[in-house]
Design a protein around this motif. Structure first.
Motif, PDB file in Angstrom:
ATOM      1  N   GLY A  51      25.807  12.114  72.635  1.00  0.00           N
ATOM      2  CA  GLY A  51      25.926  12.660  71.292  1.00  0.00           C
ATOM      3  C   GLY A  51      26.205  11.612  70.242  1.00  0.00           C
ATOM      4  O   GLY A  51      25.804  11.750  69.082  1.00  0.00           O
ATOM      5  N   SER A  52      26.880  10.531  70.636  1.00  0.00           N
ATOM      6  CA  SER A  52      27.246   9.510  69.646  1.00  0.00           C
ATOM      7  C   SER A  52      26.032   8.742  69.135  1.00  0.00           C
ATOM      8  O   SER A  52      26.046   8.256  67.993  1.00  0.00           O
ATOM      9  N   MET A  53      24.978   8.633  69.926  1.00  0.00           N
ATOM     10  CA  MET A  53      23.826   7.817  69.513  1.00  0.00           C
ATOM     11  C   MET A  53      23.125   8.336  68.263  1.00  0.00           C
ATOM     12  O   MET A  53      22.958   7.600  67.293  1.00  0.00           O
ATOM     13  N   PRO A  54      22.682   9.611  68.236  1.00  0.00           N
ATOM     14  CA  PRO A  54      22.026  10.078  67.003  1.00  0.00           C
ATOM     15  C   PRO A  54      22.969  10.126  65.817  1.00  0.00           C
ATOM     16  O   PRO A  54      22.552   9.944  64.674  1.00  0.00           O
ATOM     17  N   VAL A  55      24.265  10.347  66.082  1.00  0.00           N
ATOM     18  CA  VAL A  55      25.228  10.398  64.986  1.00  0.00           C
ATOM     19  C   VAL A  55      25.403   9.011  64.370  1.00  0.00           C
ATOM     20  O   VAL A  55      25.384   8.852  63.149  1.00  0.00           O
ATOM     21  N   LEU A  56      25.569   8.002  65.204  1.00  0.00           N
ATOM     22  CA  LEU A  56      25.701   6.634  64.705  1.00  0.00           C
ATOM     23  C   LEU A  56      24.446   6.188  63.966  1.00  0.00           C
ATOM     24  O   LEU A  56      24.523   5.489  62.946  1.00  0.00           O
ATOM     25  N   ASN A  57      23.290   6.594  64.479  1.00  0.00           N
ATOM     26  CA  ASN A  57      22.024   6.247  63.835  1.00  0.00           C
ATOM     27  C   ASN A  57      21.945   6.846  62.432  1.00  0.00           C
ATOM     28  O   ASN A  57      21.611   6.157  61.461  1.00  0.00           O
ATOM     29  N   ALA A  58      22.236   8.143  62.332  1.00  0.00           N
ATOM     30  CA  ALA A  58      22.186   8.815  61.029  1.00  0.00           C
ATOM     31  C   ALA A  58      23.247   8.264  60.084  1.00  0.00           C
ATOM     32  O   ALA A  58      23.014   8.097  58.880  1.00  0.00           O
TER      33      ALA A  58
END
Length: 423
Positions: free
Chosen positions: A122-129
């Motif tokens: 879950g952290s990957m798309p959040v960090l990307n955005a």
């Protein structure tokens, strides 16, 4: 005034670089979490006397958790903010990863891998955005590829931990070192919420306080719309969503299909047991120049041409890798595959946020990432099928064909976003 103009005005270069550093640390830990399987899977299978199928289940359990986390985190971050979501998810991923190092049974190990996968996935798309919304159009693509390039740093980090520390003691140390994820978790306390997110949610006072800027100009705010997965497939987004999802599926299937069982692939091609660890280490090192090349080309020749170039490079090098047998050629073309494959990953993460407006970006990243986890889930079984039958070369050719088709379709149907503003 547009969002991009405002961001360029209120966010300093040092702030962008600091946020890139923090998000890259988080990204690197996720990479270490995923790529740890390449080194420890054979050791787990040996210690617990596991079959190839059960060992593949352990590898795939990583992606079950990441699928759940990625699918839900994008929507959550669109409603509750990028910063809080990233902190919570990094904590969950790090906590259960460290606990995995103390597990004594394969079943409980799988459960903890799923739980940690929810956090890290879950952290990957959040960090990307999150990072995307601090960047103006002129540097967006380059910075996002830099973010993705930290995947190579994380892969190299866990390779060094395994090769020079854990291998001499126990595989459990590999997982305990994933507590490094608490570092970006703590650093996130020192940065503000996304400026774009604050204005989209009409939190003008909080924005002005955090960024020390009084808004007097009229800001062109994107039209509000209900954020649902269905929105990605409505008129105007259907073709690009189908194509970008195909790209994510291909990237994950090819990457994890090769890297999760890379030691088995190398062994079947005649590389001895001692050298398989070192060859794997070299392949992780080769990821970094792939990202750097992608970061350069994405701003020089554009997104579409770069995606096509790296897809063709991955396809061709995979076919050659499948056909060679001498140790030196196996090493050379395994490195070439790694360079092109990881460069394509960097492009994918940079390109996707540019295809959707701010209101949909977190959801788009989340759905794309969730599909990636599903693809990553089935990839180890695909590879183990060919490994057990002694014809891994056919499996590699299948991966090459998938990259070829994806690269061509993306080039035809996806729009170019080089130096174009995204609201």
């Amino acid at each position: 005034m547009t969002f991009d103009s405002l961001i360029e005005k209120v966010v300093s270069q040092s702030q962008r670089n600091y946020l890139l550093f923090i998000t890259s640390l988080g990204w690197a830990v996720v990479a270490a979490y995923v790529m740890i399987t390449s080194f420890t899977l054979p050791l787990l299978a040996q210690e617990w006397n596991l079959s190839n199928i059960f060992a593949s289940t352990i590898a795939s359990s990583t992606f079950i958790g990441m699928f759940i986390g990625t699918l839900s985190a994008g929507i959550i971050s669109d409603y509750f903010g990028r910063k809080k979501s990233a902190m919570f998810l990094l904590f969950i991923g790090s906590f259960f990863s460290v606990l995995s190092g103390f597990i004594g049974s394969p079943t409980l190990f799988i459960i903890f891998r799923i739980l940690s996968g929810i956090g890290f996935g879950g952290s990957m798309p959040v960090l990307n955005a999150y990072l995307t919304e601090f960047l103006n159009v002129s540097i967006r693509g380059k910075y996002l590829v830099y973010l993705e390039s930290s995947w190579a740093i994380g892969s190299i980090f866990i390779a060094i931990i395994h090769m020079f520390i854990a291998r001499n003691f126990t595989w459990r140390l590999d997982y305990i070192f994933l507590g490094a994820g608490f570092i970006p978790f703590l650093l996130l306390f020192t940065v503000p919420e996304s400026p774009k997110y604050l204005l989209i949610r009409e939190k003008k006072e909080e924005f002005e306080k955090l960024f020390n800027y009084n808004i007097k100009e009229k800001i062109i705010v994107p039209k509000k719309e209900k954020v649902t997965i269905n929105a990605l497939f409505k008129k105007g987004y259907l073709v690009r969503s189908l194509n970008i999802l195909l790209l994510w599926f291909t990237m994950s299937f090819g990457y994890y299909g090769i890297f999760v069982w890379v030691k088995g692939i190398l062994a079947q091609k005649g590389v001895n047991v001692v050298l398989t660890d070192w060859y794997t280490f070299y392949m992780f090192l080769a990821q970094l120049p792939g990202y750097l090349l992608a970061a350069y080309l994405i701003e020089k020749i554009g997104r579409r041409k770069s995606v096509l170039l790296f897809a063709l490079g991955t396809a061709i090098s995979s076919v050659i890798f499948a056909s060679v047998s001498s140790n030196i050629l196996v090493l050379i073309f395994s490195l070439v595959v790694s360079i092109f494959c990881m460069g394509e990953w960097g492009l994918t993460y940079a390109y996707t946020p540019e295809l959707y407006p701010t209101t949909m970006r977190g959801t788009a990243n989340g759905v794309s990432g969730a599909l990636t986890r599903f693809s990553g889930f089935i990839a180890p079984f695909y590879t183990s099928y060919f490994l057990e039958r002694g014809n891994i070369n056919i499996g590699l050719i299948g991966i090459a064909i998938l990259f070829l088709l994806t690269g061509i379709l993306n080039f035809i149907f996806l729009p170019e976003t080089l130096k174009k503003e995204v609201d």
